[in-house]
Design a protein around this motif. Structure first.
Motif, mmCIF file in Angstrom:
data_model
loop_
_atom_site.group_PDB
_atom_site.id
_atom_site.type_symbol
_atom_site.label_atom_id
_atom_site.label_comp_id
_atom_site.label_asym_id
_atom_site.label_seq_id
_atom_site.Cartn_x
_atom_site.Cartn_y
_atom_site.Cartn_z
ATOM 1 N N THR A 45 3.937 3.461 2.153
ATOM 2 C CA THR A 45 2.997 2.578 2.795
ATOM 3 C C THR A 45 1.878 2.897 3.140
ATOM 4 O O THR A 45 1.553 3.952 3.559
ATOM 5 C CB THR A 45 3.865 1.766 3.705
ATOM 6 O OG1 THR A 45 2.994 0.865 4.419
ATOM 7 C CG2 THR A 45 4.117 3.159 4.946
ATOM 8 N N ILE A 66 0.360 0.914 5.530
ATOM 9 C CA ILE A 66 0.233 0.215 6.738
ATOM 10 C C ILE A 66 -0.134 1.464 7.908
ATOM 11 O O ILE A 66 0.688 2.383 8.152
ATOM 12 C CB ILE A 66 1.674 -0.370 7.152
ATOM 13 C CG1 ILE A 66 1.699 -1.579 6.172
ATOM 14 C CG2 ILE A 66 1.642 -1.000 8.472
ATOM 15 C CD1 ILE A 66 3.059 -2.212 6.024
ATOM 16 N N SER A 80 4.494 -3.717 2.506
ATOM 17 C CA SER A 80 3.283 -3.023 2.121
ATOM 18 C C SER A 80 3.196 -3.484 0.470
ATOM 19 O O SER A 80 4.096 -3.495 0.186
ATOM 20 C CB SER A 80 3.225 -1.424 2.143
ATOM 21 O OG SER A 80 2.114 -1.114 1.847
#
Length: 246
Positions: free
Chosen positions: A10, A12, A122
């Motif tokens: 990810t 994020i 994500s």
């Protein structure tokens, strides 16, 4: 309508996800913490419609230029862009890092009678799904790795598809307008922006091209005292980038 959660690799930033998730209940309030996004949305949609018509040569007077197409909005918040995309005829997937935003988005879509596939997660974890239109508005400046994020967006773009991004430019004007004035006067929630993470059009273009895409348009998003937010040739405040497969 369904909700799914994906994990693993990810880009994020958990702190950013928490920041925006804390505002979930006010996303649809035009006078709440997301008021600025409500003012931005008409200009975003004007630009999107322009690029959609240029790409697919549809009926410029028609109401559903995205009929039969799949659209993905990454960093969708509570669905302020997903719902208009659905009304333009697309089969829409909305992806956001904050589960709180996805909950509000799903509830609002249901109330609006719209079938939108909302997911928490994500862009790197879409399991190979591709979309004709991929949008990500004011998101790249909040991720941990912009290059990996762009690569993820590119991976989600179908052949013949269109990628449209927007982000603040890294200029003295953006620092003054968005942080000093915007956040300082409470028009934007304090802590929303980190100027050091803003990207210039040249830097973003390099990332897009490195991901195997070709930039076909760069347009400024400016502000007029008389008209509010407007499309402009001046990219110093904020800007859009449109790309296709190279």
């Amino acid at each position: 309508m369904k909700s799914a959660t994906v994990t693993s690799v990810t880009t994020i930033n958990p702190a950013e996800a928490a920041h925006f998730g804390a505002m979930a209940a006010q996303w649809w309030d035009p006078k709440g913490s997301s008021a600025m996004l409500h003012r931005l949305n008409p200009v975003r949609l004007r630009y999107l419609r322009e690029r959609i018509d240029a790409q697919w040569h549809g009926d410029e007077a028609g109401f559903t230029p995205l009929a039969g197409k799949r659209a993905l909005d990454v960093g969708c918040g509570a669905g302020l862009l997903c719902e208009p995309l659905a009304r333009l005829g697309a089969s829409v997937t909305g992806l956001d890092a904050a589960a709180e935003n996805i909950a509000v988005a799903s509830a609002h879509a249901a109330q609006s009678g719209l079938a939108i596939d909302y997911r928490t997660g994500s862009v790197e974890n879409l399991d190979g799904a591709t979309f004709d239109l991929v949008t990500s508005m004011e998101v790249i400046e909040h991720v941990t790795d912009p290059a990996a994020f762009i690569a993820g967006l590119a991976g989600a773009l179908a052949e013949g598809g269109l990628l449209i991004l927007s982000t603040p430019n890294r200029t003295a004007l953006s620092r003054l307008a968005l942080i000093t004035v915007g956040e300082g006067l409470g028009q934007i929630p304090r802590g929303t922006h980190d100027w050091d993470k803003f990207l210039t059009p040249d830097a973003l273009t390099e990332l897009v091209e490195a991901a195997g895409l070709r930039v076909v348009d760069v347009r400024g998003l400016g502000f007029s005292v008389a008209k509010g937010f407007v499309l402009s040739d001046d990219t110093k405040l904020d800007y859009f980038v449109t790309a296709v497969r190279a």
